[in-house]
Design a protein around this motif. Structure first.
Motif, PDB file in Angstrom:
ATOM      1  N   HIS A 187       0.420  -1.291   0.394  1.00  0.00           N
ATOM      2  CA  HIS A 187       0.111   0.014   0.536  1.00  0.00           C
ATOM      3  C   HIS A 187       0.365   1.220   0.183  1.00  0.00           C
ATOM      4  N   VAL A 247      -0.516  -3.376  -6.330  1.00  0.00           N
ATOM      5  CA  VAL A 247      -1.052  -4.257  -6.401  1.00  0.00           C
ATOM      6  C   VAL A 247       0.167  -5.389  -6.652  1.00  0.00           C
ATOM      7  N   GLU A 251      -4.210  -3.292 -11.668  1.00  0.00           N
ATOM      8  CA  GLU A 251      -4.313  -4.171 -10.937  1.00  0.00           C
ATOM      9  C   GLU A 251      -4.554  -6.160 -11.776  1.00  0.00           C
ATOM     10  N   ASP A 282     -11.652   2.006 -10.680  1.00  0.00           N
ATOM     11  CA  ASP A 282     -10.591   1.080  -8.960  1.00  0.00           C
ATOM     12  C   ASP A 282     -11.682  -1.001  -9.215  1.00  0.00           C
ATOM     13  N   ASN A 333     -10.771  -4.888  -8.783  1.00  0.00           N
ATOM     14  CA  ASN A 333     -10.531  -5.942  -8.547  1.00  0.00           C
ATOM     15  C   ASN A 333     -11.221  -7.332  -8.518  1.00  0.00           C
ATOM     16  N   THR A 336     -10.439  -4.149  -1.933  1.00  0.00           N
ATOM     17  CA  THR A 336      -9.303  -5.806  -2.454  1.00  0.00           C
ATOM     18  C   THR A 336      -9.695  -6.858  -1.863  1.00  0.00           C
ATOM     19  N   HIS A 389      -4.658   2.450  -0.452  1.00  0.00           N
ATOM     20  CA  HIS A 389      -5.073   2.364  -1.566  1.00  0.00           C
ATOM     21  C   HIS A 389      -3.609   0.863  -2.137  1.00  0.00           C
ATOM     22  N   THR A 422      -2.823  -3.925  -2.054  1.00  0.00           N
ATOM     23  CA  THR A 422      -3.535  -5.076  -2.694  1.00  0.00           C
ATOM     24  C   THR A 422      -3.478  -6.346  -1.122  1.00  0.00           C
TER      25      THR A 422
END
Length: 311
Positions: free
Chosen positions: A8, A54, A126, A181, A183, A238, A291, A293
């Motif tokens: 992150h 990611v 992603e 965004d 995922n 996520t 933001h 993963t």
């Protein structure tokens, strides 16, 4: 796998926030700061800042980090004239990339370009394995002057080695509003896709499909739970599977002062229902993770990272 790694950034007004940070957890809820809460990797290319990370485990056992090449601390007031529209349309078309075999020793930073000049900023990459075709899909959000100059959509490119990529194509778009965004996770024959919608609705949505690239159906139970929250204040979903078999989706709450921003967990007993219930009491962060993963790791990998960087 019984532990988790959360890659992150930190929401700060200084450039050190927009770098690569690690968080560790033994259960997915109680998180520890790695490296004293300082960056593990630092961007020295492009805008010298990275956001929207990611991390992904490749089939050969190696790992890759991709991130948006963007530093608002360095450039928002100057290069972009404090205008988000300028960021979206004129931001970097590159992604920053790092690779590793052990989560400790990382390659030199590399800038990769998946798009042509018709695209604006490449946001929030992603990665998911395409189970049908045996390769990987990278997906992200962008403006594109040839498709829709007014609203962001989700685009994708396919790759087998993260060196060469197919021509970008639209994965999904929404009429009269931007979406960002994305995922996607795979479970029991279905792909579950989380997306942030700017308007109608102004919140995260959940869809599912038996095909990674195909028609998705919206899951109303997710809407019912998210509509209990303050709308328009969550982004950057996520999703990951907990060690007890439940699924968790972390949603990044940004509707407050910078020092209070960070992730909030929503948990489901059965992902096929789409009903994720807010579960604050079960989680703890050392600071506001922004933001990123979550990736499952082994106990050995957990100890390796802890030994190399400290918690």
């Amino acid at each position: 796998m019984g532990a988790y790694l959360f890659v992150h950034f930190r929401e700060k007004t200084t450039p050190d926030g927009e770098q690569v940070y690690f968080g560790l957890s033994g259960d997915g809820f109680k998180w520890e700061a790695v490296n004293g809460g300082k960056p593990v990797l630092t961007s020295t290319l492009g805008e010298c800042g990275v956001r929207d990370h990611v991390i992904f485990r490749k089939k050969d056992g190696g790992f890759i980090i991709l991130a948006t090449d963007l530093s608002l601390a360095n450039n928002f007031a100057t290069k972009y004239h404090s205008d988000w529209k300028e960021v979206n349309h004129n931001g970097s078309p590159y992604l920053s990339k790092w690779e590793s075999e052990d989560l400790v020793h990382w390659s030199e930073q590399e800038l990769i370009k998946l798009v042509d000049d018709s695209f604006g900023c490449v946001w929030a990459p992603e990665i998911i394995a395409d189970e049908e075709n045996g390769d990987y899909m990278v997906h992200w959000s962008s403006f594109n002057t040839e498709n829709d100059p007014d609203y962001t959509a989700i685009y994708y490119a396919k790759t087998k080695d993260f060196k060469t990529f197919s021509k970008p194509e639209i994965l999904c778009s929404k009429k009269n509003t931007g979406i960002i965004d994305s995922n996607i996770v795979y479970a029991d024959g279905y792909y579950y896709r989380f997306i942030k919608s700017d308007f109608e609705p102004n919140h995260i949505m959940l869809h599912r499909s038996t095909s990674l690239i195909g028609e998705y159906e919206r899951m109303p139970a997710f809407d019912e739970e998210i509509e209990k929250e303050e709308l328009g204040q969550f982004e950057a979903p996520t999703c990951f599977k907990l060690s007890d078999g439940r699924w968790c989706v972390m949603l990044d709450y940004y509707g407050c002062d910078k020092d209070k921003q960070g992730y909030i967990p929503f948990v489901t007993e059965d992902i096929s229902t789409g009903r994720f219930v807010r579960s604050d009491a079960e989680f703890l962060f050392p600071y506001g993770f922004k933001h990123g993963t979550v990736m499952s790791i082994t106990d050995d990998e957990y100890e390796r990272i802890k030994g190399a960087f400290g918690v």
